[in-house]
Design an enzyme around this catalytic site. Structure first.
Site, mmCIF file in Angstrom:
data_model
loop_
_atom_site.group_PDB
_atom_site.id
_atom_site.type_symbol
_atom_site.label_atom_id
_atom_site.label_comp_id
_atom_site.label_asym_id
_atom_site.label_seq_id
_atom_site.Cartn_x
_atom_site.Cartn_y
_atom_site.Cartn_z
ATOM 1 N N ASP A 34 104.072 67.013 25.653
ATOM 2 C CA ASP A 34 103.560 68.275 26.175
ATOM 3 C C ASP A 34 102.150 68.031 26.683
ATOM 4 O O ASP A 34 101.374 67.284 26.064
ATOM 5 C CB ASP A 34 103.539 69.360 25.099
ATOM 6 N N GLU A 36 98.583 69.971 28.326
ATOM 7 C CA GLU A 36 97.830 71.189 28.645
ATOM 8 C C GLU A 36 96.951 70.858 29.841
ATOM 9 O O GLU A 36 96.393 69.755 29.931
ATOM 10 C CB GLU A 36 96.997 71.648 27.459
ATOM 11 N N HIS A 192 100.613 76.902 22.644
ATOM 12 C CA HIS A 192 99.796 76.440 23.769
ATOM 13 C C HIS A 192 98.765 75.388 23.350
ATOM 14 O O HIS A 192 97.874 75.063 24.129
ATOM 15 C CB HIS A 192 99.128 77.596 24.508
ATOM 16 N N ASP A 197 102.988 72.555 20.391
ATOM 17 C CA ASP A 197 104.155 72.716 21.257
ATOM 18 C C ASP A 197 105.017 71.456 21.259
ATOM 19 O O ASP A 197 106.250 71.537 21.293
ATOM 20 C CB ASP A 197 103.720 73.056 22.676
#
Length: 227
Positions: A34, A36, A192, A197
């Protein structure tokens, strides 16, 4: 159309004496990732955080999440950061304990343990698992291109997507709802974060795959019994 089944030795059926993980995914190690970011455009917006969880297999063939690796990333020069993205992720670029790394070093922080996990499992390469996996792979590939990195362990375009898997198994496509349908914990206050996540997505991936294995094992047992 090309896919990872047509990549020469990579993606070819593993030999019968190969480790179980290599046989299960045809020489690929699933690694949940994941990212960001500072927006939705991998070519325009900055990569800010990466987390990865290699998937492991127990002696009975069931999958479980391995050790999480993560890194905060310094925004590459010239890339944009949409303040609305920071509002969603809660990332503070000026946090004194953020310890962000330049993109090249950040990629190595992820790639080195992923390569080690692939080797340990007898796999030739990793395949990215993600929730809307094309988004995460797009940002990863953009950083690879910017830094000229030549040793990515990930297949450059093939992925395994938990959106599709969760839709099949639970009738859900949103990560939070899919995890809840699978009986997994979900804390909206932690969502988030790349680490949170990734770890929830890894649990979801394993839940779907293990559920399939249980069904498949039952069918094989019935067939062997002539039922």
């Amino acid at each position: 159309m090309s896919d990872f089944d047509e990549q020469g030795p990579e993606g070819s059926p593993a030999p019968a004496d190969a480790p179980a993980m290599a046989r299960r995914f045809r020489g690929f190690l699933p690694v949940v990732v994941d990212v960001e970011t500072g927006g939705f455009d991998a070519g325009r917006h900055a990569l800010l955080e990466i987390a990865a969880v290699p998937i492991e297999m127990d002696g009975e063939g069931f999958l479980f999440p391995g050790e999480t690796v993560s890194v905060h990333v310094e925004p590459a020069p010239g890339l944009e950061i949409d303040p609305r993205s920071l509002a969603v992720t809660g990332i503070r670029l000026d946090h004194p304990f953020r310890d962000a790394q330049p993109e090249r070093l950040a990629l190595d922080r992820i790639f080195i343990p992923v390569r080690a996990a692939a080797k340990r499992n007898g796999c030739q390469r990793a395949i990215l698992v993600g929730h809307n996996a094309h988004f995460d792979l797009g940002f990863l590939n953009a950083a690879i291109a910017r830094t000229g990195h030549k040793r990515s362990p990930f297949h450059p375009f093939s992925t395994l997507d938990t959106v599709t898997l969760a839709a099949l198994a639970y009738g859900q496509t949103v990560l939070a709802k899919a995890c809840q349908a699978a009986g997994l914990p979900w804390d909206g206050n932690e969502a988030h974060s790349a680490v949170y996540d990734t770890e929830r997505t890894a649990q979801l991936f394993c839940a779907v795959m293990n559920r399939w294995k249980q069904f498949n094992d039952l069918d094989l047992a019935r067939a062997a019994a002539g039922g």
